[in-house]
Design an enzyme around this catalytic site. Sequence first.
Site, PDB file in Angstrom:
ATOM      1  N   ASP A 151       0.829  -1.202   0.000  1.00  0.00           N
ATOM      2  CA  ASP A 151       0.000   0.000   0.000  1.00  0.00           C
ATOM      3  C   ASP A 151       0.866   1.257   0.000  1.00  0.00           C
ATOM      4  OD1 ASP A 151       0.922  -0.151   2.598  1.00  0.00           O
ATOM      5  OD2 ASP A 151      -1.060  -0.184   3.542  1.00  0.00           O
ATOM      6  N   SER A 152       2.187   1.064   0.080  1.00  0.00           N
ATOM      7  CA  SER A 152       3.123   2.172  -0.143  1.00  0.00           C
ATOM      8  C   SER A 152       2.968   2.757  -1.537  1.00  0.00           C
ATOM      9  CB  SER A 152       4.560   1.693   0.054  1.00  0.00           C
ATOM     10  OG  SER A 152       4.800   0.483  -0.650  1.00  0.00           O
ATOM     11  N   ASP A 196      -0.940  -6.189  -0.573  1.00  0.00           N
ATOM     12  CA  ASP A 196      -1.366  -5.519   0.650  1.00  0.00           C
ATOM     13  C   ASP A 196      -2.875  -5.303   0.614  1.00  0.00           C
ATOM     14  OD1 ASP A 196       0.115  -4.860   2.902  1.00  0.00           O
ATOM     15  OD2 ASP A 196       1.150  -3.206   1.925  1.00  0.00           O
ATOM     16  N   GLU A 214       8.205  -4.083  11.522  1.00  0.00           N
ATOM     17  CA  GLU A 214       8.642  -2.770  11.032  1.00  0.00           C
ATOM     18  C   GLU A 214       8.969  -1.826  12.178  1.00  0.00           C
ATOM     19  OE1 GLU A 214       7.302   0.869   8.023  1.00  0.00           O
ATOM     20  OE2 GLU A 214       6.108  -0.968   8.112  1.00  0.00           O
TER      21      GLU A 214
END
Length: 289
Positions: A70-71, A109, A207
């Site tokens: 989704d980046s 994602d 993360e």
Amino acid sequence: MSSVSAVPSNPSASGSAGMLYGGSSGRRVTVRDIAAAKERHERWPMVTAYDAMTARVFDDAGIPVLLVGDSAAMVVYGYDSTLPVTVDDLLPLTAAVVRGSSRAMVVADLPFGSYQASPQQALETAARFMKESGAHAVKLEGGHRVLPQVEMLVSAGIPVMAHLGLTPQSVNVLGGYRVQGRGQAGDELMADAKALEHAGAFSVVLECVPSELAERVTASLSIPTIGIGAGPGTDAQVLVWQDLMGLTSHPAKFVKKYFDLAGEMERAVRSFADEVSTGVFPAPEHSYR
């Protein structure tokens, strides 16, 4: 991990069909291949991809897992966070990555708002990615609160990659892009990781968590951990490809720039523009008769 020395420094040169990175099995990487890599302590890379051409390059380089993250909200669509991107935005990107690759597992994602409401919503969204884009697995963020979603997806035959620590879809709750898992929060993250493994997740992204915590989580799980800003002790590492290639102007601390693609692109397009403006391009060899 002490056993990393057993891994060839350039697995792609070894030609070993059994290696996850650089292997040559002639088929798509599966969750069983990823589990086997954990058992033999093989470290492996994952990168993002959003189109067919870059997917083909990364696939040819032996990257075993490509994440359509989704980046894309930032690096493709120009938003300032991952929150605005939609299922309909990511479906064509995922389909392009699948078409552009032949060996890598392609993970999609699930974007913000597409799975949090209920396990049924998660299943409907994930099913679209599997059916309409050809994705081989999906990724979602969160710990105990998404266990019912993970269980539903796995029971339906959809492999799930989990995501803990800094979960960008929850950035407003977390108070910004900050390191997660310090102090008591580390125990909570550990509990979440074990619960996700029990629910059936085949891997978990960690993360922006302290290196020591990531190493402990990795040692405690039978499924692989994938680090991004989590130190060297995880089973795998992932980066957004625009970050590692030097396209982003202010990358995070955990990013290592392997190439100045932004500079090279600017130099190339300036050369093109200069040759057009001076009449050098197109030359006779670039013209038809």
